[in-house]
Scaffold this motif. Structure first.
Motif, PDB file in Angstrom:
ATOM      1  N   GLY A 146      34.400  14.143 -15.782  1.00  0.00           N
ATOM      2  CA  GLY A 146      35.488  13.738 -15.520  1.00  0.00           C
ATOM      3  C   GLY A 146      35.542  12.356 -15.295  1.00  0.00           C
ATOM      4  N   GLY A 147      36.937  11.161 -15.480  1.00  0.00           N
ATOM      5  CA  GLY A 147      37.362  10.300 -15.160  1.00  0.00           C
ATOM      6  C   GLY A 147      36.310   9.256 -15.466  1.00  0.00           C
ATOM      7  N   THR A 148      36.069   9.747 -17.132  1.00  0.00           N
ATOM      8  CA  THR A 148      34.950   8.467 -17.281  1.00  0.00           C
ATOM      9  C   THR A 148      35.453   8.054 -18.789  1.00  0.00           C
ATOM     10  N   VAL A 165      29.869   4.574 -25.177  1.00  0.00           N
ATOM     11  CA  VAL A 165      28.952   3.816 -24.255  1.00  0.00           C
ATOM     12  C   VAL A 165      28.024   4.919 -23.026  1.00  0.00           C
ATOM     13  N   THR A 166      26.942   3.934 -23.446  1.00  0.00           N
ATOM     14  CA  THR A 166      25.915   5.137 -22.828  1.00  0.00           C
ATOM     15  C   THR A 166      24.717   4.092 -22.122  1.00  0.00           C
ATOM     16  N   VAL A 202       0.567  -0.958   0.308  1.00  0.00           N
ATOM     17  CA  VAL A 202       0.004  -0.234   0.465  1.00  0.00           C
ATOM     18  C   VAL A 202       0.805   1.238   0.140  1.00  0.00           C
ATOM     19  N   LYS A 203       1.966   1.458   0.337  1.00  0.00           N
ATOM     20  CA  LYS A 203       2.969   2.374   0.431  1.00  0.00           C
ATOM     21  C   LYS A 203       3.392   2.661  -0.993  1.00  0.00           C
ATOM     22  N   GLY A 204       3.095   1.833  -1.745  1.00  0.00           N
ATOM     23  CA  GLY A 204       3.611   2.111  -3.270  1.00  0.00           C
ATOM     24  C   GLY A 204       5.483   0.803  -4.008  1.00  0.00           C
ATOM     25  N   SER A 205       5.747   1.931  -4.782  1.00  0.00           N
ATOM     26  CA  SER A 205       6.693   0.858  -5.465  1.00  0.00           C
ATOM     27  C   SER A 205       7.590   1.301  -5.962  1.00  0.00           C
ATOM     28  N   GLN A 206       9.159   1.201  -5.877  1.00  0.00           N
ATOM     29  CA  GLN A 206       9.868   1.731  -6.474  1.00  0.00           C
ATOM     30  C   GLN A 206      10.338   1.171  -7.535  1.00  0.00           C
ATOM     31  N   PHE A 207      10.704   1.700  -9.236  1.00  0.00           N
ATOM     32  CA  PHE A 207      10.856   1.476  -9.945  1.00  0.00           C
ATOM     33  C   PHE A 207      11.836   1.784 -10.987  1.00  0.00           C
ATOM     34  N   ARG A 208      13.347   0.407 -11.089  1.00  0.00           N
ATOM     35  CA  ARG A 208      14.798   1.178 -11.341  1.00  0.00           C
ATOM     36  C   ARG A 208      14.506  -0.019 -13.039  1.00  0.00           C
ATOM     37  N   TRP A 209      14.639   1.439 -14.162  1.00  0.00           N
ATOM     38  CA  TRP A 209      15.367   0.058 -15.117  1.00  0.00           C
ATOM     39  C   TRP A 209      16.997   0.814 -15.658  1.00  0.00           C
ATOM     40  N   LEU A 210      17.546   0.505 -16.140  1.00  0.00           N
ATOM     41  CA  LEU A 210      19.156   0.117 -16.638  1.00  0.00           C
ATOM     42  C   LEU A 210      19.550  -0.246 -17.968  1.00  0.00           C
ATOM     43  N   ASN A 211      19.818   0.219 -18.648  1.00  0.00           N
ATOM     44  CA  ASN A 211      20.513  -0.045 -20.266  1.00  0.00           C
ATOM     45  C   ASN A 211      21.994   0.373 -20.360  1.00  0.00           C
ATOM     46  N   VAL A 212      23.172  -0.348 -20.520  1.00  0.00           N
ATOM     47  CA  VAL A 212      23.776  -0.073 -21.014  1.00  0.00           C
ATOM     48  C   VAL A 212      24.411  -0.431 -22.269  1.00  0.00           C
ATOM     49  N   ALA A 234      28.072   3.883 -12.470  1.00  0.00           N
ATOM     50  CA  ALA A 234      27.922   2.836 -13.515  1.00  0.00           C
ATOM     51  C   ALA A 234      28.436   2.628 -15.344  1.00  0.00           C
ATOM     52  N   ALA A 235      28.167   3.959 -15.748  1.00  0.00           N
ATOM     53  CA  ALA A 235      29.347   4.496 -16.450  1.00  0.00           C
ATOM     54  C   ALA A 235      31.038   3.885 -17.518  1.00  0.00           C
TER      55      ALA A 235
END
Length: 284
Positions: free
Chosen positions: A170-172, A204-205, A116-126, A231-232
């Motif tokens: 920087g650093g990537t 890299v994206t 009932v508190k809801g949900s957290q959605f995450r989507w990752l793509n490389v 991640a990058a």
């Protein structure tokens, strides 16, 4: 009657006349012979000169690309990083590719349902895109530079984006740019973070998309961006590692592998990210 005296052909005057006639006939023959010989020699000289010039012309060359292969896209990130960014993801989904040495991608979806508190959605793509050197189009790193610039522009102009902001990272790799914006959907507000990085001849994206659904709070954009940058940086490190220290050149320039690679990867990954996020949130 007095008869005309015939001249002796052996007389000096007759001999001189004979010599004049012989020379007159001989001169055109000699001249003709010389002219013919001269023309023949000219033809041989011109042919030899053209042949020598042709063989001396250098064939076109271009410096070899630094990186000759790509890591497996679903293995560029460590388990710890995946646990942090997409904690509920079971496994990565590898994108289709007809040449895994030049392009590849992998995506992860995570839905943390809190009832009932809801949900957290995450989507990752490389996404990974490698450019070979091409004698007609240029060096691999230059082709990657062109694509990198185009990719950043495409992300910045994503359809439906609100409050777009960009900043250098920087650093990537050799260069990197982070782009963030919001996407308003009926399921909620999606925070989109994209980091585009170039290392030598590879681009890299990383797309990272987060949203609070069913009444849950919207994730903090700064926190999401830090994760996307992490991640990058890790993905760029995987590219460098798989090619070895110093990255040996990939060999002779290929005919046109970079053309097919750039054509396949021209679609903006941020569009795919938002569509996937919207689809997953609808299911939840």
């Amino acid at each position: 009657m007095q008869r005309r005296v015939q001249r002796d052909p052996r007389s000096p005057r007759a001999k001189r006349l004979t010599r004049v006639l012989v020379c007159a006939v001989a001169v055109p023959l000699v001249a003709a012979g010389c002219s013919s010989d001269s023309g023949s020699d000219d033809g041989k000289d011109k042919g030899a000169s053209a042949s020598a010039s042709q063989s001396a012309s250098p064939s076109p060359t271009v410096r070899a690309a630094a990186y000759g292969t790509l890591p497996k896209p679903c293995e560029v990130l460590s388990e710890k990083t995946l646990d942090d960014l997409v904690p509920k993801a079971k496994s990565g989904k590898e994108g289709s590719s007809d040449d895994v040495s030049t392009r590849g991608s992998c995506s992860w979806s995570s839905l943390d349902n809190n009832g009932v508190k809801g949900s957290q959605f995450r989507w990752l793509n490389v996404s990974l895109l490698r450019f070979d050197s091409d004698t007609t189009r240029g060096a691999g790193d230059e082709l990657a530079q062109e694509y990198y610039d185009k990719q950043v522009r495409d992300v910045q102009s994503a359809e439906g984006a609100k409050g777009t902001k960009s900043e250098p990272v920087g650093g990537t790799g050799d260069e990197a740019t982070a782009v963030r914006y919001e996407l308003k959907k009926k399921e909620g507000t999606f925070k989109q973070q994209t980091v585009v990085a170039r290392v030598e001849n590879v681009v890299v994206t990383v797309d990272y998309n987060g949203a609070g659904l069913a009444g849950d709070k919207t994730p903090d954009a700064d926190d999401l961006m830090k994760d996307a940058q992490k991640a990058a940086e890790e993905a760029v490190g995987s590219v460098t590692k798989v090619n070895g220290t110093g990255a040996a050149p990939s060999g002779s320039a290929s005919a046109s592998p970079s053309k097919s690679a750039s054509g396949s990867a021209s679609k903006s990954p941020s569009e795919s990210a938002s569509k996937s996020a919207s689809k997953a949130s609808s299911k939840s």
